[in-house]
Design a protein around this motif. Structure first.
Motif, mmCIF file in Angstrom:
data_model
loop_
_atom_site.group_PDB
_atom_site.id
_atom_site.type_symbol
_atom_site.label_atom_id
_atom_site.label_comp_id
_atom_site.label_asym_id
_atom_site.label_seq_id
_atom_site.Cartn_x
_atom_site.Cartn_y
_atom_site.Cartn_z
ATOM 1 N N ASP A 125 -5.359 7.863 -95.448
ATOM 2 C CA ASP A 125 -5.943 8.909 -96.704
ATOM 3 C C ASP A 125 -5.734 10.285 -96.407
ATOM 4 O O ASP A 125 -5.555 11.335 -97.429
ATOM 5 N N LYS A 199 -17.880 -1.063 -93.704
ATOM 6 C CA LYS A 199 -17.688 0.256 -94.305
ATOM 7 C C LYS A 199 -17.865 0.366 -95.834
ATOM 8 O O LYS A 199 -17.031 -0.531 -96.571
ATOM 9 N N ARG A 209 -14.621 14.936 -97.897
ATOM 10 C CA ARG A 209 -13.212 15.197 -98.666
ATOM 11 C C ARG A 209 -12.884 16.364 -98.370
ATOM 12 O O ARG A 209 -11.734 16.605 -98.699
ATOM 13 N N ARG A 220 -12.777 4.174 -103.960
ATOM 14 C CA ARG A 220 -12.324 3.338 -103.114
ATOM 15 C C ARG A 220 -12.805 2.105 -103.124
ATOM 16 O O ARG A 220 -12.887 1.255 -102.309
ATOM 17 N N LYS A 251 -20.945 1.902 -91.125
ATOM 18 C CA LYS A 251 -20.909 3.393 -91.739
ATOM 19 C C LYS A 251 -20.977 3.309 -93.243
ATOM 20 O O LYS A 251 -20.440 2.312 -93.907
ATOM 21 N N SER A 277 -20.603 12.519 -93.018
ATOM 22 C CA SER A 277 -20.972 13.986 -93.476
ATOM 23 C C SER A 277 -21.738 14.216 -94.634
ATOM 24 O O SER A 277 -22.462 15.301 -94.164
ATOM 25 N N TYR A 316 -22.058 14.618 -86.110
ATOM 26 C CA TYR A 316 -21.304 15.984 -85.994
ATOM 27 C C TYR A 316 -22.463 16.567 -85.397
ATOM 28 O O TYR A 316 -22.206 17.831 -85.066
HETATM 29 C C1 PBG Z 1 -11.008 7.466 -93.712
HETATM 30 C C2 PBG Z 1 -12.341 8.061 -93.589
HETATM 31 C C3 PBG Z 1 -13.484 8.563 -94.255
HETATM 32 C C4 PBG Z 1 -14.442 9.056 -93.300
HETATM 33 C C5 PBG Z 1 -14.256 8.466 -92.124
HETATM 34 N N1 PBG Z 1 -12.870 8.065 -92.077
HETATM 35 C C6 PBG Z 1 -13.295 8.987 -95.692
HETATM 36 C C7 PBG Z 1 -13.657 7.879 -96.509
HETATM 37 O O1 PBG Z 1 -13.584 6.783 -96.100
HETATM 38 O O2 PBG Z 1 -13.581 8.188 -97.876
HETATM 39 C C8 PBG Z 1 -15.848 9.779 -93.779
HETATM 40 C C9 PBG Z 1 -16.529 10.449 -92.553
HETATM 41 C C10 PBG Z 1 -17.588 11.139 -92.976
HETATM 42 O O3 PBG Z 1 -18.029 11.456 -94.324
HETATM 43 O O4 PBG Z 1 -18.106 11.904 -92.365
HETATM 44 N N2 PBG Z 1 -10.298 8.029 -93.238
#
Ligand code: PBG
Length: 331
Positions: A125, A199, A209, A220, A251, A277, A316
């Motif tokens: 991504d 996930k 993002r 997604r 996650k 995040s 983080y």
């Molecule tokens: C995909 C990925 C994402 C995150 C980690 N790996 C974004 C998504 O799936 O949309 C999110 C991590 C976060 O929000 O801290 N490469």
């Protein structure tokens, strides 16, 4: 005469700080924490991420600086995300040895060797111009099997760059098996797969993002899990274990402690959880407003993730917590 029977006084074990410390069931330790980091191509200085105060997009040089600090604090490892300057339909930058993520992995491995666990996000991504985690069919849906071929190439590129652990986060069916086979065939039998097992398609990824400058339109939901589902994670776990996942991950973490607890009970490999995040941004925003005590809230949020069964936590806050750990033994 007391109204309480002698055996009904749990407060006895809470009566002094020393006793509470003795009977504490879970402890945070820096070695169990992984710091997610962002490295961006084509910048001269760090760039702040406004929705994640205190987190930045690093230059290659400042990433090394942050890694030195994390290592000195005893943090277990890093999860590295790349932010490329140019993107295309198949995410070419992900497999290019001169792509930003692979260059950063090579820098880190050259400086730190085996002293720090180096993890790489294995997903397209950040590298695709449409922002999806895979390659698209002619009609614009994510093509599972064509994406697997890209993941196989990406895994080998990351291993070659120096990653100890690859973390497939795209939720494609069969991704663990295909990546394992590709790594083994290229001679990287020791490279570990941290599978993003459960996930969810989560609003809590919002600030991420911004962190990776994502161009995604839409969502997604055709590959990440429905937040309403719990049993589905048992199936994802079974499939990832059958395919050879070395670690499994849930996650986001905090809003999915039920799922984490399920996975922790049924997994025979170590379990990780990713405090994402949006979980970070929530605490930071409330703390800035003076509505929550930042340090206590951070420690409690992580303690809860640990209590639910996580062996490893991606957060983080990893460096902050490592700094606080001595007095994390709350009063
Ligand atoms: C995909 C990925 C994402 C995150 C980690 N790996 C974004 C998504 O799936 O949309 C999110 C991590 C976060 O929000 O801290 N490469």
């Amino acid at each position: 005469m007391s109204l309480v029977l002698p055996g009904e006084r749990p407060r006895r074990l809470r009566s002094t700080s020393a006793i509470r410390r003795l009977v504490r069931e879970n402890r945070l330790h820096p070695a169990d924490l992984i710091l997610p980091v962002f490295v961006r191509e084509g910048i001269e200085e760090d760039v702040d991420i406004s929705s994640m105060p205190g987190v930045v997009q690093h230059t290659r040089a400042s990433l090394l600086e942050a890694a030195r600090e994390a290592l000195a604090l005893g943090v277990g490892g890093l999860m590295v995300f790349g932010v490329p300057e140019h993107r295309d339909a198949i995410g070419s930058g992900a497999t290019d040895p001169n792509g930003i993520l692979n260059l950063a992995l090579a820098d880190l491995r050259a400086e730190f060797g085996e002293s720090l666990v180096l993890m790489a996000d294995l997903c397209l991504d950040e590298f695709t111009d449409h922002g999806h985690c895979g390659v698209l069919t002619a009609t614009g849906t994510v093509d599972n099997d064509a994406t697997l071929q890209r993941y196989a190439q990406m895994a080998v590129a990351q291993a070659e760059a120096g990653a100890h652990v690859v973390g497939p986060s795209g939720m494609m069916d069969g991704q663990v098996a295909v990546i394992r086979a590709a790594l083994d065939e290229a001679g990287h039998t020791d490279v570990v797969i941290l599978a993003y097992t459960a996930k969810y398609a989560s609003a809590y990824y919002g600030p991420f993002r911004e962190a990776v400058g994502s161009t995604l339109q839409g969502n997604r939901a055709t590959y990440q899990q429905d937040p309403a589902n719990r049993r589905e994670s048992a199936r994802e776990l079974r499939l990832d274990l059958e395919q050879g996942a070395d670690l499994v991950m849930v996650k986001p973490a905090g809003p999915y402690l039920d799922v984490l607890s399920d996975v922790a009970h049924h997994s025979d490999v170590p379990v990780a959880a990713y405090q994402v995040s949006g979980e970070y941004a929530q605490i930071e925003a409330a703390a800035q407003l003076g509505w929550l005590d930042r340090k206590r809230t951070v420690l409690e949020s992580l303690q809860s993730i640990k209590r639910a069964g996580a062996d490893v936590i991606l957060t983080y806050y990893a460096a902050d917590v490592a700094r606080w750990i001595e007095d994390s033994e709350s009063p």
